[in-house]
Design an enzyme around this catalytic site. Structure first.
Site, PDB file in Angstrom:
ATOM      1  N   ASP A  31      38.063  64.616  48.585  1.00  0.00           N
ATOM      2  CA  ASP A  31      38.286  63.783  47.392  1.00  0.00           C
ATOM      3  C   ASP A  31      37.328  62.600  47.443  1.00  0.00           C
ATOM      4  OD1 ASP A  31      40.717  63.557  45.170  1.00  0.00           O
ATOM      5  OD2 ASP A  31      39.740  61.646  45.602  1.00  0.00           O
ATOM      6  N   ARG A 154      53.611  73.804  37.024  1.00  0.00           N
ATOM      7  CA  ARG A 154      54.299  72.786  36.228  1.00  0.00           C
ATOM      8  C   ARG A 154      54.575  71.606  37.128  1.00  0.00           C
ATOM      9  NH1 ARG A 154      59.262  76.293  34.890  1.00  0.00           N
ATOM     10  NH2 ARG A 154      58.538  77.094  36.906  1.00  0.00           N
ATOM     11  N   ASN A 208      49.169  78.012  27.561  1.00  0.00           N
ATOM     12  CA  ASN A 208      49.637  76.648  27.260  1.00  0.00           C
ATOM     13  C   ASN A 208      49.838  76.449  25.770  1.00  0.00           C
ATOM     14  OD1 ASN A 208      50.009  75.781  29.812  1.00  0.00           O
ATOM     15  ND2 ASN A 208      48.265  74.374  29.871  1.00  0.00           N
ATOM     16  N   LEU A 250      62.920  76.271  24.894  1.00  0.00           N
ATOM     17  CA  LEU A 250      63.619  76.213  23.604  1.00  0.00           C
ATOM     18  C   LEU A 250      64.450  74.935  23.514  1.00  0.00           C
ATOM     19  CD1 LEU A 250      65.042  79.781  22.750  1.00  0.00           C
ATOM     20  CD2 LEU A 250      63.106  78.576  21.712  1.00  0.00           C
ATOM     21  N   GLY A 257      54.172  66.532  25.742  1.00  0.00           N
ATOM     22  CA  GLY A 257      53.144  65.601  26.210  1.00  0.00           C
ATOM     23  C   GLY A 257      52.660  66.068  27.572  1.00  0.00           C
ATOM     24  N   CYS A 260      48.552  68.278  30.349  1.00  0.00           N
ATOM     25  CA  CYS A 260      47.984  69.595  30.025  1.00  0.00           C
ATOM     26  C   CYS A 260      48.077  69.981  28.549  1.00  0.00           C
ATOM     27  CB  CYS A 260      48.646  70.658  30.895  1.00  0.00           C
ATOM     28  SG  CYS A 260      48.289  70.453  32.639  1.00  0.00           S
ATOM     29  N   LYS A 321      58.251  64.078  31.168  1.00  0.00           N
ATOM     30  CA  LYS A 321      59.394  64.992  31.319  1.00  0.00           C
ATOM     31  C   LYS A 321      60.110  64.583  32.590  1.00  0.00           C
ATOM     32  CE  LYS A 321      57.178  68.630  33.996  1.00  0.00           C
ATOM     33  NZ  LYS A 321      56.939  70.081  34.151  1.00  0.00           N
TER      34      LYS A 321
HETATM   35  C1  UDX Z   1      52.373  72.784  31.700  1.00  0.00           C
HETATM   36  C2  UDX Z   1      52.568  74.289  31.843  1.00  0.00           C
HETATM   37  O1  UDX Z   1      53.949  74.601  31.828  1.00  0.00           O
HETATM   38  C3  UDX Z   1      51.962  74.757  33.156  1.00  0.00           C
HETATM   39  O2  UDX Z   1      52.049  76.168  33.269  1.00  0.00           O
HETATM   40  C4  UDX Z   1      50.489  74.369  33.182  1.00  0.00           C
HETATM   41  O3  UDX Z   1      49.893  74.737  34.361  1.00  0.00           O
HETATM   42  C5  UDX Z   1      50.350  72.884  32.995  1.00  0.00           C
HETATM   43  O4  UDX Z   1      50.979  72.481  31.798  1.00  0.00           O
HETATM   44  P1  UDX Z   1      53.549  70.595  32.607  1.00  0.00           P
HETATM   45  O5  UDX Z   1      52.490  69.814  31.929  1.00  0.00           O
HETATM   46  O6  UDX Z   1      53.977  70.208  33.963  1.00  0.00           O
HETATM   47  O7  UDX Z   1      53.104  72.153  32.691  1.00  0.00           O
HETATM   48  O8  UDX Z   1      54.810  70.497  31.638  1.00  0.00           O
HETATM   49  P2  UDX Z   1      55.885  71.498  31.027  1.00  0.00           P
HETATM   50  O9  UDX Z   1      57.046  71.616  31.933  1.00  0.00           O
HETATM   51  O10 UDX Z   1      55.224  72.717  30.586  1.00  0.00           O
HETATM   52  O11 UDX Z   1      56.305  70.646  29.739  1.00  0.00           O
HETATM   53  C6  UDX Z   1      55.321  70.304  28.800  1.00  0.00           C
HETATM   54  C7  UDX Z   1      55.916  69.397  27.733  1.00  0.00           C
HETATM   55  O12 UDX Z   1      56.784  70.137  26.891  1.00  0.00           O
HETATM   56  C8  UDX Z   1      56.726  68.232  28.307  1.00  0.00           C
HETATM   57  O13 UDX Z   1      56.496  67.073  27.545  1.00  0.00           O
HETATM   58  C9  UDX Z   1      58.168  68.728  28.129  1.00  0.00           C
HETATM   59  O14 UDX Z   1      59.092  67.668  28.015  1.00  0.00           O
HETATM   60  C10 UDX Z   1      58.062  69.506  26.812  1.00  0.00           C
HETATM   61  N1  UDX Z   1      59.090  70.544  26.664  1.00  0.00           N
HETATM   62  C11 UDX Z   1      59.094  71.608  27.520  1.00  0.00           C
HETATM   63  C12 UDX Z   1      60.043  70.414  25.643  1.00  0.00           C
HETATM   64  O15 UDX Z   1      60.051  69.451  24.882  1.00  0.00           O
HETATM   65  N2  UDX Z   1      60.973  71.412  25.507  1.00  0.00           N
HETATM   66  C13 UDX Z   1      61.021  72.500  26.335  1.00  0.00           C
HETATM   67  O16 UDX Z   1      61.889  73.357  26.153  1.00  0.00           O
HETATM   68  C14 UDX Z   1      60.042  72.600  27.383  1.00  0.00           C
END
Ligand code: UDX
Length: 430
Positions: A31, A154, A208, A250, A257, A260, A321
């Protein structure tokens, strides 16, 4: 057992390095941040990831995991070099590849013949070709291979997602390279899918974007439920039993947000635009997400009688989240910013992201105690689905929250129980 270099010790690079060491490989993670390298060498992990500190400690103890400063030092004697560097959103929504390019230039001259450069950073479709050309131009020997190995980790469950993945995708235009990279994952519990590099890069974006679409769809359905007096929780239950739909992703809320979804949907829209496709469905997914944040602000404004100026809002949850300390593109932070913008006082509380949120938003107060955040407030707004919010003492909240209003933007609370305690309750789609 292979010699593996990992460039970048962020949550993807650190998880990748620690997990590959756990699988028995000899791993060096490089890094640019010397201070971070010092802390990691002592086993000090600053991301909130279940099981990661333990894996880092195990790797250090077995000497299968080491941390160095710089990409070249990690790559010098490696058979495989994983690129795990950031590709933030750049001009006009394009993925900014400058960090990837700098890393490729740095490792190119030191990669031994037969080494494979494995791209794990999220890069636009066609980037593996670009990386290959850059390698040659930067002095890499012809025998260096290139592969794409997108991550699907995730935040909060990254270690589990790496060691028990839904699938491992390996993109390589040279079959021998594909076989060698697949072999690194031989002890991982999950299917390994080998594709072309372009397909592998597209799997990442399409996955995604599809998940973001599912969340935007359920938010749109939730809004419709409010208008027709249906309950979105009953509706998603009815939907989820259909295995073609499933229950995951769901959960309606304030919109998606994180580090990713926002940048990957923007980058995919750019990729489509570049080939003359305005991808209206994706544009709608992104627009619906933006509107969802407006809707939550609207609910808070309604809860205090229509004008936020001079009002006090207790905001529970600041991270994007639950189970992470990450605030990047957090809907909660964006909503707090808008509430402040309308003249409200915002008293925030978050189990893990509070410290990092301090100073992030001028005017945002951050309290270390959820009840203190509610003291004297007109409305309590739940913005992140932390488990602890389900079992806090709402009779106590009722004694400190004179406004007696709740906006539950994550549907974590029981409306009847809240109304029984004398609160007005607004959820999402209920
Ligand atoms: C995501 C993908 O899931 C993962 O596979 C990829 O590698 C990176 O991006 P992450 O960013 O950690 O992972 O978040 P994730 O758990 O996917 O949630 C994404 C957003 O959607 C969050 O803001 C979460 O609060 C929102 N979300 C998710 C909802 O509002 N409702 C849901 O049912 C699921």
């Amino acid at each position: 057992m292979s010699r593996v270099g990992v460039v970048g010790a962020g949550y993807v690079g650190l998880t990748t390095g620690a997990c590959l060491a756990h699988l028995g490989h000899d791993v060096i993670v490089g890094d640019i941040d010397a201070d971070k390298v010092r802390r990691l060498t002592k086993g000090d992990v600053d991301v909130l990831e279940e099981g990661l500190p333990e894996l880092v400690a195990e790797g250090l103890a077995t000497r299968r995991l080491r941390f160095v400063v710089g990409a070249a030092a990690a790559a010098a004697d490696a058979e495989f070099v994983f690129l795990c560097v950031p590709t933030p959103e750049g001009e006009g929504g394009d993925a900014d590849l400058s960090v990837v390019e700098a890393a490729v230039r740095e490792v190119a001259p030191v990669l031994p013949p037969g080494a494979v450069l494995v791209n794990k950073s999220t890069v636009p479709v066609g980037s593996s070709g670009h990386v290959g050309r850059l390698l040659r131009a930067a002095g890499a020997v012809p025998e260096v291979g290139v592969a794409s190995n997108p991550e699907f980790l995730r935040e909060g469950t990254a270690v589990r997602d790496f060691l028990s993945p839904a699938r491992v995708v390996i993109g390589a235009d040279d079959p021998t390279v594909a076989v060698r990279v697949s072999d690194l994952y031989r002890d991982v519990q999950g299917p390994v899918l080998v594709t072309s590099t372009a397909s592998a890069e597209m799997v990442k974006y399409a996955s995604n974007a599809f998940l973001a679409a599912k969340v935007s769809f359920v938010n749109a359905i939730a809004n419709l439920c409010e208008a027709v007096n249906a309950d979105v929780r009953e509706v998603t239950l009815g939907m989820g039993y259909d295995p073609r739909i499933g229950f995951e992703f769901l959960h309606p809320g304030p919109g998606w947000g994180g580090s990713c979804f926002p940048k990957d949907t923007a980058a995919l829209a750019r990729t489509a635009a570049r080939v003359g496709d305005d991808f209206p469905m994706l544009a709608a997914v992104i627009a619906t997400n933006r509107e969802q944040r407006d809707r939550v602000v609207g609910k808070v404004r309604d809860a205090v009688g229509g004008d936020l100026a001079g009002r006090t809002v207790a905001a529970w949850g600041l991270t994007f989240k639950a189970n992470t300390n990450d605030l990047r593109d957090s809907p909660a932070i964006d909503i707090a910013r808008r509430l402040l913008g309308e003249g409200a006082t915002v008293r925030g509380y978050d189990p893990a992201g509070g410290e990092a949120a301090r100073g992030l938003l001028p005017g945002l107060e951050v309290l270390a105690d959820p009840y203190e955040a509610c003291a004297g407030a007109d409305v309590l707004c739940v913005l992140t689905e932390w488990d602890e919010f389900r079992w806090l003492d709402y009779e106590r909240v009722a004694t400190v929250l004179p406004g007696r209003a709740i906006v539950d933007a994550r549907n974590v609370l029981d409306p009847a129980a809240m109304r029984h305690l004398g609160f007005t309750y607004r959820g999402i789609g209920r």
